[in-house]
Design a protein around this motif. Structure first.
Motif, short mmCIF file in Angstrom:
data_model
loop_
_atom_site.label_atom_id
_atom_site.label_comp_id
_atom_site.label_asym_id
_atom_site.label_seq_id
_atom_site.Cartn_x
_atom_site.Cartn_y
_atom_site.Cartn_z
N LYS A 55 11.12 -67.33 2.14
CA LYS A 55 10.41 -67.24 0.85
C LYS A 55 10.35 -65.95 0.45
CE LYS A 55 5.69 -68.00 1.98
NZ LYS A 55 4.43 -68.91 1.80
N GLU A 56 10.30 -64.93 1.49
CA GLU A 56 10.35 -63.61 1.25
C GLU A 56 11.43 -63.08 0.76
OE1 GLU A 56 10.63 -60.71 4.84
OE2 GLU A 56 10.82 -62.55 5.97
N HIS A 57 12.38 -63.55 0.87
CA HIS A 57 13.91 -63.40 0.18
C HIS A 57 14.22 -63.81 -1.40
CE1 HIS A 57 14.66 -61.23 3.74
NE2 HIS A 57 14.48 -62.24 4.59
N LEU A 58 13.08 -64.74 -1.62
CA LEU A 58 13.16 -65.28 -3.09
C LEU A 58 13.37 -64.41 -4.07
CD1 LEU A 58 12.94 -67.98 -4.63
CD2 LEU A 58 10.39 -67.46 -5.00
N GLY A 59 14.64 -64.75 -4.81
CA GLY A 59 15.28 -63.56 -5.70
C GLY A 59 16.23 -62.73 -5.29
N ARG A 60 16.52 -62.63 -4.07
CA ARG A 60 17.62 -61.62 -3.47
C ARG A 60 18.93 -62.33 -3.76
NH1 ARG A 60 15.89 -58.76 1.30
NH2 ARG A 60 13.82 -57.84 0.73
N PRO A 61 19.97 -61.65 -4.01
CA PRO A 61 21.11 -62.32 -4.25
C PRO A 61 21.73 -63.42 -3.13
CG PRO A 61 21.53 -59.77 -4.10
CD PRO A 61 20.02 -60.14 -4.07
N PHE A 62 21.40 -63.04 -1.87
CA PHE A 62 21.94 -63.93 -0.83
C PHE A 62 21.01 -65.08 -0.56
CE2 PHE A 62 19.28 -60.23 1.01
CZ PHE A 62 18.59 -61.04 1.81
N TYR A 63 19.62 -65.23 -1.15
CA TYR A 63 18.75 -66.41 -1.02
C TYR A 63 19.34 -67.84 -1.17
CZ TYR A 63 14.42 -68.97 -1.43
OH TYR A 63 13.36 -69.82 -1.32
N GLU A 64 19.97 -68.06 -1.99
CA GLU A 64 20.63 -69.36 -1.99
C GLU A 64 21.48 -69.76 -1.05
OE1 GLU A 64 21.78 -71.47 -5.69
OE2 GLU A 64 19.87 -70.92 -6.52
N LYS A 65 22.55 -68.82 -0.84
CA LYS A 65 23.64 -69.02 0.15
C LYS A 65 22.74 -68.86 1.61
CE LYS A 65 27.63 -66.65 1.65
NZ LYS A 65 28.66 -65.55 1.70
N TYR A 69 22.84 -72.67 3.82
CA TYR A 69 23.80 -72.25 5.12
C TYR A 69 22.72 -72.71 6.29
CZ TYR A 69 25.28 -70.51 9.23
OH TYR A 69 25.48 -70.38 10.77
N ILE A 70 21.53 -72.48 6.09
CA ILE A 70 20.47 -72.67 7.43
C ILE A 70 20.07 -74.22 7.24
CG2 ILE A 70 17.92 -72.52 8.02
CD1 ILE A 70 20.03 -70.13 8.95
N SER A 71 20.33 -74.89 6.29
CA SER A 71 20.15 -76.34 6.01
C SER A 71 21.23 -77.14 6.22
CB SER A 71 19.17 -76.55 4.92
OG SER A 71 19.99 -76.31 3.76
N SER A 72 22.51 -76.52 6.32
CA SER A 72 23.81 -77.31 6.67
C SER A 72 23.99 -77.87 7.69
CB SER A 72 25.04 -76.22 6.08
OG SER A 72 24.94 -75.30 7.22
N ASP A 116 29.65 -62.37 10.57
CA ASP A 116 29.27 -61.62 9.42
C ASP A 116 27.85 -61.67 9.03
OD1 ASP A 116 28.79 -64.02 7.76
OD2 ASP A 116 31.06 -63.73 7.15
N THR A 117 27.56 -61.06 7.94
CA THR A 117 25.99 -61.04 7.55
C THR A 117 25.33 -62.37 7.13
OG1 THR A 117 26.57 -58.76 6.44
CG2 THR A 117 24.53 -59.70 5.87
N THR A 118 26.32 -63.43 6.69
CA THR A 118 25.74 -64.76 6.61
C THR A 118 25.65 -65.37 8.00
OG1 THR A 118 26.57 -64.74 4.40
CG2 THR A 118 26.00 -66.96 5.38
#
Ligand code: RTP
Ligand code: MG
Length: 156
Positions: A55-65, A69-72, A116-118
């Motif tokens: 949740k600390e990253h909520l609103g960042r461009p990569f948040y949804e991805k 990913y983590i729940s995939s 990579d970063t993700t």
């Protein structure tokens, strides 16, 4: 004599879905650095829990991805124990971007196993407070194995 007992610290570490097929090598790496595996669970994190976790990253461009990913797929959730575990695990994780890690800190989890970063292999709490929050969120009240002291064998 040749053993020191120091107050240990806990951190939350998590192997991300893309490295689950090569978790053995990564666990060997972590074990070789002297961490104790205090709690460990192969689990799938729901999208709801992943959203709370990050949740600390909520609103960042990569948040949804990141949440998707983590729940995939399965992750390996771990409570690691060591002196200064939070800082020590972040050092051994390496920079967020594995491409940077490979040039600046190659002998790290991300340098050795990240893409990579993700797909950057693993997570590490960034403070003892974050570790407590994340451990509670993921492990609920599952019990811990070790006591909170940590015996270090030294060469002296
Ligand atoms: P972590 O929380 O996973 O241990 O990693 P970190 O502190 O090094 O990185 P942080 O800034 O907290 O970001 C959390 C995770 O979000 C993903 N991320 N993607 N620009 C991007 O595409 C981007 N930036 C960050 C990474 O998976 C990172 O680990
Ligand atoms: Mg972080």
């Amino acid at each position: 004599r040749n053993e020191l007992t120091r107050k240990s610290e806990r951190t939350y570490a998590m192997l991300k879905p893309e490295v689950i097929p090569k978790m053995g090598k990564i666990l060997s790496f972590i074990e070789g650095k002297g961490f104790k595996f205090n709690r460990m669970m192969l689990t799938k994190i729901s999208a709801t829990r992943a959203a709370e976790f990050y949740k600390e990253h909520l609103g960042r461009p990569f948040y949804e991805k990141l949440v998707n990913y983590i729940s995939s797929g399965p992750v390996l959730a771990m409570e690691l124990l060591a002196p200064s575990a939070v800082r020590y695990w972040r050092i051994n994780l390496g920079p967020t971007d594995p491409v940077v890690a490979r040039s600046d800190a190659p002998n790290t989890v991300r340098g050795l196993f990240g893409t990579d970063t993700t797909y950057n292999a693993a997570h590490g709490s960034d403070s003892p407070e974050a570790a407590a929050r994340e451990l509670n969120l993921i492990f609920n009240n599952l019990s811990s194995h070790y006591e909170s002291s940590y015996t270090i064998k030294t060469l002296c």
